[in-house]
Design a protein around this motif. Structure first.
Motif, PDB file in Angstrom:
ATOM      1  N   GLY A 145       0.789  -1.225   0.000  1.00 20.26           N
ATOM      2  CA  GLY A 145       0.000   0.000   0.000  1.00 20.26           C
ATOM      3  C   GLY A 145       0.819   1.271   0.000  1.00 20.26           C
ATOM      4  N   ALA A 146       2.130   1.149  -0.164  1.00 21.66           N
ATOM      5  CA  ALA A 146       2.966   2.350  -0.172  1.00 21.66           C
ATOM      6  C   ALA A 146       2.838   3.123  -1.476  1.00 21.66           C
ATOM      7  N   GLY A 147       2.351   2.471  -2.517  1.00 26.46           N
ATOM      8  CA  GLY A 147       2.189   3.135  -3.809  1.00 26.46           C
ATOM      9  C   GLY A 147       3.133   2.610  -4.879  1.00 26.46           C
ATOM     10  N   LYS A 148       3.722   1.428  -4.635  1.00 26.59           N
ATOM     11  CA  LYS A 148       4.688   0.880  -5.587  1.00 26.59           C
ATOM     12  C   LYS A 148       4.027   0.529  -6.919  1.00 26.59           C
ATOM     13  N   SER A 149       2.930  -0.240  -6.845  1.00 26.29           N
ATOM     14  CA  SER A 149       2.257  -0.624  -8.089  1.00 26.29           C
ATOM     15  C   SER A 149       1.682   0.589  -8.796  1.00 26.29           C
ATOM     16  N   THR A 150       1.178   1.527  -8.006  1.00 23.91           N
ATOM     17  CA  THR A 150       0.627   2.747  -8.589  1.00 23.91           C
ATOM     18  C   THR A 150       1.678   3.470  -9.419  1.00 23.91           C
ATOM     19  N   THR A 151       2.917   3.506  -8.909  1.00 25.38           N
ATOM     20  CA  THR A 151       3.997   4.166  -9.640  1.00 25.38           C
ATOM     21  C   THR A 151       4.200   3.515 -11.008  1.00 25.38           C
ATOM     22  N   LEU A 152       4.267   2.191 -11.016  1.00 24.23           N
ATOM     23  CA  LEU A 152       4.485   1.493 -12.292  1.00 24.23           C
ATOM     24  C   LEU A 152       3.304   1.677 -13.235  1.00 24.23           C
ATOM     25  N   ARG A 153       2.099   1.632 -12.679  1.00 25.40           N
ATOM     26  CA  ARG A 153       0.921   1.809 -13.538  1.00 25.40           C
ATOM     27  C   ARG A 153       0.885   3.194 -14.151  1.00 25.40           C
ATOM     28  N   ALA A 154       1.338   4.177 -13.397  1.00 28.55           N
ATOM     29  CA  ALA A 154       1.359   5.542 -13.937  1.00 28.55           C
ATOM     30  C   ALA A 154       2.368   5.645 -15.072  1.00 28.55           C
ATOM     31  N   ILE A 155       3.537   5.002 -14.901  1.00 29.83           N
ATOM     32  CA  ILE A 155       4.551   5.047 -15.968  1.00 29.83           C
ATOM     33  C   ILE A 155       4.006   4.363 -17.221  1.00 29.83           C
ATOM     34  N   SER A 156       3.301   3.248 -17.035  1.00 25.09           N
ATOM     35  CA  SER A 156       2.724   2.529 -18.177  1.00 25.09           C
ATOM     36  C   SER A 156       1.485   3.213 -18.728  1.00 25.09           C
ATOM     37  N   ARG A 157       1.062   4.290 -18.097  1.00 19.63           N
ATOM     38  CA  ARG A 157      -0.102   5.081 -18.535  1.00 19.63           C
ATOM     39  C   ARG A 157      -1.408   4.288 -18.423  1.00 19.63           C
ATOM     40  N   LEU A 158      -1.431   3.341 -17.501  1.00 19.73           N
ATOM     41  CA  LEU A 158      -2.679   2.610 -17.265  1.00 19.73           C
ATOM     42  C   LEU A 158      -3.621   3.434 -16.412  1.00 19.73           C
ATOM     43  N   ILE A 159      -3.053   4.329 -15.592  1.00 22.24           N
ATOM     44  CA  ILE A 159      -3.882   5.204 -14.764  1.00 22.24           C
ATOM     45  C   ILE A 159      -3.419   6.633 -14.965  1.00 22.24           C
ATOM     46  N   PRO A 160      -4.340   7.590 -14.857  1.00 26.77           N
ATOM     47  CA  PRO A 160      -3.956   8.983 -15.094  1.00 26.77           C
ATOM     48  C   PRO A 160      -3.201   9.571 -13.898  1.00 26.77           C
TER      49      PRO A 160
END
Lengths: 336, 237
Positions: free
Chosen positions: B38-53
């Motif tokens: 829950g620290a935001g690790k996956s969120t970081t990768l998803r943002a780089i891959s442009r899966l999430i805005p």
């Protein structure tokens, strides 16, 4: 492979058993039974072709395109326009073509143009709603359907249109059973299209992308697959098949009117549910099954009771198998 | 510098998951981001891959190009950034071969594809044996191999790895990281996020520590492994 083969064999055995049961239970003579069977094959191929569009779009995008029945209507009209135009050109001596060529051109061109109608519907109606609740998409589909119906009415008027007869009907007598060349052609071409679709989905990279999207929507872009292209393609394919159904319908029952897609569309939707949402094989089989049930119910009972009895039977099947023949029980798919 | 992330902010439904993080990855490096669940690790990768805005003000550049100019599929097909998502997310209804082939959807370099396929099969011979099997029937370790293989097929410049060690027995984990090191030697830059900090710091050259959406520490793997706070929080004392 083994599992698929088993499914196909089981379905064929199942269908044969149902047909045999109907035959024995109805007490028909073999001749009239086979006559009805042939009629049911033709009737079922309309449902099957349309149901495929519902099922594919649901499989890939998790939405039911409730305008699909009207795309069937649009396809029939586009086919009518092309056929009528080509016939008129031939009569004036500008572009004299043999009738069989007109027919081939009509089918191919109508499928081509109608697929763009389908893609337009996806682009304008559904793509902006991809993140919206599913109910919004359903409502939009119904509205697009009404727009297509009334748009046609505004454009061409309420007058019914006759599909030009391109093939001279020939009747063959096989003992007491009669077959027309038109019927054979419709059933054959429908099966051919379904086989073609199956091969496309199994063997091409676009088909692979469609199957992947049906399994897990979210990670498809991580494969470098443009999702919007696949969504448009799915709508295009479904609409092309609906157009083929529309033309076959126009050939078999040559009167077109703007509301012709509603009832047929809803019934094909039932077939898609019966086959199992997202299942191509299921949609095709259920389409034919629906044709069989309707034709045989009408043959045994008074024809005014046809739909009441036919759809009660289907309701009964769905009570025991709510997710249809090949569908999976509903599961909320992960969407990130 | 290959990838530069500056002031990256991401929110889910009004709750901020990333509070403006910044980090860089150089060409050829192995960099890890460690942090708790829950620290935001996956969120970081998803943002780089442009899966999430991401929120306005966030900056991400890759080889000098603005990542926000690219939709998710073009990040893979044009920039060559592949992503092994959390939980593998294989297409279970497709065969092993189809999973690998699908990853080359946008590629037109047939010869290179063949070579990459050979590379994947030489790294993971098990996948070659199971080509025609449905991905859903693979064991956990084989699934992770396929997830990495699939990413290799989709783009070779850079690979984002989301918790590749999750659910793997130690032996399998070691062989997977050996394969990843080979992949890196072949020229693929790797950005790894891991809860398993010990493994990640052994594997990577540099690292960042992510805590509730902010980067709190950075340094070489040795520095981080020797840091008392990291030792206490992530390496079990």
């Amino acid at each position: 492979m083994g599992r698929r083969l088993k499914i196909v064999i089981f379905s064929l055995v199942g269908v044969t058993l149902v047909v045999a049961f109907i035959f024995l239970a109805s007490g028909m003579s073999p001749a009239s039974f086979f006559q009805h069977l042939l009629n049911a094959l033709q009737w079922g191929s309309f449902y099957a072709l349309i149901a495929l569009g519902y099922s594919m779009v649901y499989g890939v995008l998790m939405l039911f395109n409730f305008a699909h029945g009207d795309i069937f209507m649009v396809g029939a009209y586009i086919g009518w326009g092309i056929a009528t135009g080509l016939v008129a050109l031939g009569m004036r001596g500008i572009l004299p073509l043999p009738n069989w060529l007109i027919l081939v051109l009509t089918i191919l061109l109508a499928m081509f143009f109608t697929s763009f109608v389908g893609m337009l519907v996806e682009r304008v109606g559904y793509r902006p709603l991809r993140e919206a609740p599913r109910a919004s998409a359903a409502i939009t589909g119904l509205m697009i359907g009404i727009i297509l119906e009334t748009g046609n009415l505004a454009l061409l008027g309420a007058q019914r249109r006759n599909f030009p007869s391109l093939i001279k009907t020939q009747t063959y007598h096989l003992g007491p059973v009669t077959v027309t060349n038109v019927k054979i052609m419709i059933v054959f071409l429908s099966l051919l299209l379904m086989f073609g679709l199956h091969q496309f989905v199994r063997r091409t990279k676009w088909g692979m992308a469609m199957r992947a999207m049906a399994y897990d929507f979210v990670v498809v872009p991580l494969m470098g697959v443009p999702m919007n292209t696949i969504a448009a393609l799915t709508f295009g394919l479904g609409s092309a098949l609906a157009a083929a159904a529309g033309i076959f319908f126009g050939i078999a029952y040559p009167v077109l009117e703007p509301y012709m897609g509603i009832l047929v569309g809803w019934k094909a939707f039932v077939a898609a549910i019966l086959g199992g949402r997202g299942s191509i094989l299921g949609a095709a089989l259920a389409g034919f099954l629906l044709g069989f049930i309707e034709i045989f119910v009408a043959a045994i009972f008074p024809s005014t009771l046809r739909d009441v009895i036919a759809y009660s039977i289907i309701l009964l099947i769905l009570t025991f198998r709510p997710h249809g023949f090949f569908g999976e029980p509903y599961s909320a798919r992960l969407r990130l | 510098m290959l990838l530069s992330v500056e002031n990256l902010k991401v929110s889910y439904g009004g709750i901020r998951a990333l509070h403006g993080i910044s980090f860089q990855v150089d060409e050829g490096e192995i960099v890890c981001i460690i942090g708790a669940n829950g620290a935001g690790k996956s969120t970081t990768l998803r943002a780089i891959s442009r899966l999430i805005p991401a929120e306005p003000g966030s900056k991400m550049t890759y080889m000098g190009k603005d990542l926000f100019d690219y939709p998710a599929d073009k990040v893979v097909s044009e920039l060559g950034i592949s992503h092994v998502p959390e939980g593998r997310r294989l297409f279970g209804n497709l065969t092993v071969m189809e999973n690998l082939k699908l990853a080359t959807f946008a590629r037109k370099d047939g010869k290179e594809i063949e070579r990459d396929l050979e590379l994947v099969f030489s790294l993971f011979p098990r996948l070659a044996e199971r080509q025609t099997q449905k991905a859903g029937t693979l064991s956990g370790g084989e699934q992770q191999m396929l997830a990495v293989g699939r990413a290799l097929m989709s783009g070779r410049k850079m690979m984002l790895l989301d918790e590749p060690s999750m659910g793997l027995a130690p032996v399998l984990m070691m062989s997977l990281f050996d394969a990843l090191r080979d992949i890196n030697k072949e020229g693929t830059t790797i950005l790894l996020v891991e809860q398993n900090a010990r493994m990640a710091l052994q594997f990577a050259q540099r690292g960042y520590v992510l805590e509730t959406g902010s980067i709190v520490l950075e340094g070489t793997s040795e520095e981080l492994a020797d840091n008392p706070e990291v030792k206490k929080a992530y390496l079990g004392g």
